[in-house]
Scaffold this motif. Structure first.
Motif, PDB file in Angstrom:
ATOM      1  N   HIS A 182      -4.473   9.447  12.204  1.00 42.24           N
ATOM      2  CA  HIS A 182      -5.248   9.387  10.958  1.00 42.24           C
ATOM      3  C   HIS A 182      -6.712   9.045  11.167  1.00 42.24           C
ATOM      4  N   LYS A 216      -4.241   0.803   4.878  1.00 41.05           N
ATOM      5  CA  LYS A 216      -4.800   1.877   4.069  1.00 41.05           C
ATOM      6  C   LYS A 216      -6.178   1.474   3.580  1.00 41.05           C
ATOM      7  N   VAL A 263       1.991   5.117   5.106  1.00 42.97           N
ATOM      8  CA  VAL A 263       1.356   6.166   4.294  1.00 42.97           C
ATOM      9  C   VAL A 263       2.397   7.146   3.770  1.00 42.97           C
ATOM     10  N   SER A 276      -4.327  11.863  -1.017  1.00 33.49           N
ATOM     11  CA  SER A 276      -3.532  11.294   0.085  1.00 33.49           C
ATOM     12  C   SER A 276      -2.277  12.112   0.330  1.00 33.49           C
TER      13      SER A 276
END
Length: 910
Positions: A480, A636, A710, A685
């Motif tokens: 990510h 996050k 996530v 997202s």
């Protein structure tokens, strides 16, 4: 006719978007349209080049048996028989090759428009377009606002309103500039925050007295006992319409108290709007200086960023004297528009294209044949942060009456991958259409596992795939963040697994190539240290080498070519050819060297092998046989944006809102906008997850965290379906290190690399502190108080949102202690100072914090903010000592400067 003039495709992952776009383009050619009348725009040079090649290859291979589906699709579009197509093929191919075609990126299209009439807005037509480093832009901006004496005003404003988000002024200015033509005009007015705070304070005091008179318990009055209006404004008690709706106040909320409550809410709402007006007024005053400085810099230098390109093109087409004539010229040229990846089109890009699209629709039904086509997938919209607006996809279709057809068959992935992706998204993504597997798709493999040690398990599964015979080049790790990728690469290299980190697979990071460019730098500037890396590569000393042939007037291509030939440097390395191609674009060596340092030239594909490591964003549009997808290693990201933009139906910004905690309790319009923003963030997202989970062809392995994953948003649980296929072992040895493996230094500047005996979890706050400390030291012009002030300003602009106030104060205090350290100042005396000195030694790229060069010796200095891993620090500096001594031939001393909280400690390694 089967050809629909106005059409859009909603193309799910792997459904053949490029196929559909190419069919449309070639069909227009067979229907008699000139290539010069068709604008086919996509987002990357790679995609444009691939489409051009696809058109040529398809035109040449229409008769090939394996091209039947493509040829049949063109037959349907054009209503021509296969025989008619093949008969027309030579003439259509010849016409395409002989004509100017416009298969381009949007940026290059806008660039061509701007170049054609740039003199109208004071810009020379020979400008170049490229991204510039943020450091240079930031420095230029700070110098400009300091010169105008306005920076202190904004810093004071930030302090007055106690909002650290405004310490990153530079980012705010950049964001304004990206959408400048869309910004609303700011209304001028009399702004008096203090007076409004007095009104709120008066009502607060009256409320406490009224509650006391009504016999309210102390806890009720304590709710209004605040030290600032900001604190009062953020109270949750204002969530309700009346005070009596709260249990605590139910018995005491009489008419007087409810009246005061209503008045107080009204005054607090007005206070937030006054504060917003003050913030925006000050920001726009600063922005005027930023914009003027940026525009002037672009015009003087002739170097435009992509934001500059869009800005100037908009101004040319919407505000220049000959704007109507310019659009008329473009309109008359293009009769057909084909747009790729439409979900990533920004509002500003669409507004530049809109007059061309309007012209096509205004001529519909007349004798001239015109068409408009776009393709994309709102589930793969990832670039809202760069201005991409996925809502445009449906809005454009509604406004122009364009039919949207689904492309829902996945031609990329195995059956289990397709079906599992459907299970994850059918119930969690609004409007999701389930994908179908292609006929004859393999079974495939999908596994989801939970892990506390994501990187270790990712490496374990990569080993498992390699042991089953999967070629290392067919494996991709998706992460990510770039930081996650760097950590993973270190772990893979430790286990002997070759990897290609996308951010490091650049020509400038290859020691052999970097040494060659450094040699050019030596020939021009005469710094011997620059020559030593190449001398080590070829096994010679400078004294043994004849460079009398060199002239400062030689071109970079001539010099690099001569060096390669002189030293037998080619050795069938395609990267040398890529460097020569790059060098050919420059006429002088200083420019060539400078541009190389900031370049991002892809390494030749035949010279590197390994499992790919890239971010999910970087993987978009790509596919890999086996994907190992990791959860996000860090927490996050929370939305901390200080300003919120709201767009009207005409796609212009009608409101800029100053984000304040609790404002939704006072402002219904604000509350609705924030809810819309929250919904967009959730959709974004999920889009990222959709892209990540649809890259795999045969096998997909997902490694998720047990908590705060996530993947929670799509209800992902541990599971396993299908079986991994056993492959024949590849002839390439998966666990043998390559001779020229580049070393990736993670945590740039801190040079902390975990060894086998230090596999503990990384302390990311400590790493951030160390990185910020090194950055501030790098920003010091010299080691004195005046330079420290400017360096701290740079620190606040770069790291103000990430670091706490105590951390920034700590950095300033430690560097001040260093500046005041008498022994350190004595070390600097008489030395030639080089900061962040790069060097190539024994096939590795290294970075030295501080290199001091005297007449008869050198000193290598490494900064550290902690004595943790002291032994490793010493080994690191001894390596640098050895390298510099070897390169310069001078005696070299080593030092570690520990910038500790209470003191400066100098460790000598001699």
């Amino acid at each position: 006719m089967s050809f629909k003039p106005f059409l859009a495709y909603s193309a799910s992952a792997g459904s053949g978007k490029t196929f559909a776009l190419s069919v449309r383009y070639i069909s227009l050619l067979f229907m008699g349209e000139s290539p010069s009348a068709i604008l086919a725009a996509t987002f990357t040079n790679k995609a444009a080049a691939e489409m051009r090649q696809r058109v040529v290859d398809s035109l040449r291979g229409l008769a090939d048996k394996n091209n039947e589906a493509f040829t049949d699709a063109i037959c349907v579009q054009t209503e021509l028989s296969r025989e008619e197509l093949l008969r027309k093929q030579p003439e259509v191919l010849a016409r395409f090759l002989a004509s100017s075609s416009y298969i381009v990126t949007l940026d290059s299209f806008f660039s061509s428009i701007l170049r054609s009439a740039s003199l109208e807005i004071g810009l020379e037509p020979d400008f170049v377009t490229k991204e510039q480093g943020e450091d240079a832009l930031e420095k230029h901006f700070l110098e400009e606002v300091q010169a105008q004496g306005v920076l202190s005003n904004l810093v004071k404003l930030a302090m007055d309103i106690e909002d650290k988000r405004f310490m990153k002024i530079f980012d705010l200015m950049q964001n304004f500039y990206k959408v400048d033509p869309l910004l609303p005009k700011q209304e001028e007015g009399t702004l008096a925050l203090a007076r409004q705070e007095e009104a709120c304070e008066s009502l607060r005091v009256k409320m406490i007295k009224a509650l006391s008179d009504a016999g309210a318990p102390a806890r009720c009055m304590k709710q209004f006992d605040t030290t600032s209006i900001k604190e009062l404004f953020g109270k949750s008690l204002f969530e309700k319409e009346t005070l009596g709706e709260h249990t605590w106040f139910k018995k005491v909320a009489n008419d007087e108290i409810e009246g005061l409550y209503a008045f107080l809410k009204k005054e607090l709402a007005h206070w937030s709007k006054v504060k917003e007006a003050i913030v925006l007024d000050n920001l726009f005053k600063i922005y005027d200086y930023y914009k003027n400085a940026t525009i002037m810099s672009a015009k003087i230098s002739g170097v435009l960023t992509f934001d500059d390109l869009t800005y100037f093109t908009y101004r040319l087409l919407h505000e220049s004297l000959s704007k109507e004539f310019l659009y008329f010229k473009i309109d008359s040229k293009f009769k057909h528009i084909l747009l790729d990846e439409f979900q990533d089109t920004s509002t500003l890009q669409f507004l530049l294209l809109k007059p061309l699209i309007d012209e096509i629709f205004s001529g519909y039904g007349q004798s001239e044949f015109k068409s408009f086509f776009y393709v994309g997938d709102t589930k793969q919209s990832l670039y809202r942060f760069r201005g991409g607006v996925e809502e445009l996809f449906d809005k454009v279709a509604q406004n122009y009456g364009v039919e949207i057809l689904p492309m829902d068959t996945n031609y990329r992935s195995s059956r289990n991958v397709v079906e599992q992706v459907n299970r994850w998204f059918e119930t969690t993504m609004e409007g999701y259409t389930a994908q179908k597997s292609r006929p004859g798709a393999s079974e495939g493999y999908v596994e989801v596992l939970e892990s506390e040690v994501l990187i270790e398990d990712a490496v374990t599964h990569a080993k498992k795939l390699l042991q089953m015979g999967v070629d290392i080049d067919e494996i991709a790790f998706l992460v990510h963040t770039n930081k996650d990728g760097q950590s993973l690469q270190e772990a893979c290299e430790h286990e002997g697994i070759h990897t290609l980190l996308k951010t490091s697979s650049s020509l400038k990071n290859m020691p052999k190539i970097a040494a060659l460019v450094a040699m050019c730098e030596y020939l021009f500037f005469g710094e011997k240290i620059d020559a030593q890396a190449m001398m080590l590569k070829v096994g010679k000393t400078l004294e043994e080498v004849d460079v009398s042939w060199f002239s400062a007037f030689m071109s970079p291509l001539q010099v690099t070519d001569r060096l390669v030939r002189e030293f037998g440097y080619f050795d069938e390395d395609m990267n040398i050819l890529k460097l020569l191609e790059f060098a050919s674009a420059f006429s002088d060596i200083p420019t060539f060297v400078e541009e190389f340092k900031s370049s991002s030239i892809a390494v030749a594909s035949n010279s590197v092998h390994g499992a790919k490591i890239m971010t999910v964003h970087g993987s978009k549009g790509l596919e890999f046989e086996y994907v190992i997808l990791l959860d996000k290693l860090t927490r996050k990201n929370s939305d901390k944006s200080a300003l919120i933009y709201h767009y009207n139906d005409n796609l212009y910004i009608d409101k800029i809102l100053y984000r304040t905690k609790g404002r939704e309790n006072f402002d219904e319009a604000y509350a609705q906008i924030m809810e819309e923003r929250k919904a967009s963030a959730i959709k974004d997202s999920k889009n990222v997850l959709y892209v990540a989970l649809t890259r795999a062809v045969e096998g997909l392995i997902v490694i998720r965290k047990p908590k705060d994953s996530v993947f929670d948003e799509i209800g992902m649980q541990t599971m396993c379906i299908g079986t991994l296929k056993v492959h024949e072992i590849s002839s390439r040895e998966a666990f043998t290190k390559h001779e020229d493996t580049s070393v990736v230094i993670s945590n740039y500047g801190t040079q902390e690399v975990n060894s086998a005996d230090e596999e503990e979890e990384k302390d990311y706050e400590a790493i951030l502190f160390g990185t910020a400390l090194h950055y501030t030291l790098e920003m010091l012009g010299s080691f004195d108080e005046k330079s420290l002030e400017l360096a701290i300003l740079s620190l606040k602009n770069r790291y103000g949102q990430q670091l706490t106030d105590p951390s920034m104060a700590q950095i300033e205090n430690r560097i001040r202690n260093l500046i005041d350290h008498q022994a350190f100042q004595q070390i600097l005396d008489g030395a030639k100072v080089r900061k962040e000195q790069s060097l190539s030694f024994e096939g590795e790229l290294k970075q030295i914090d501080l290199l001091l060069e005297y007449e008869d010796h050198c000193v290598v200095i490494d900064y550290k903010s902690s004595k943790k891993y002291a032994l490793k620090h010493e080994n690191q500096v001894r390596y640098y000592q050895k390298a510099i001594a070897n390169i310069t031939g001078k005696r070299t001393e080593g030092m570690i400067l520990y910038l500790l909280e209470e003191e400066i400690e100098i460790k000598n390694l001699n």
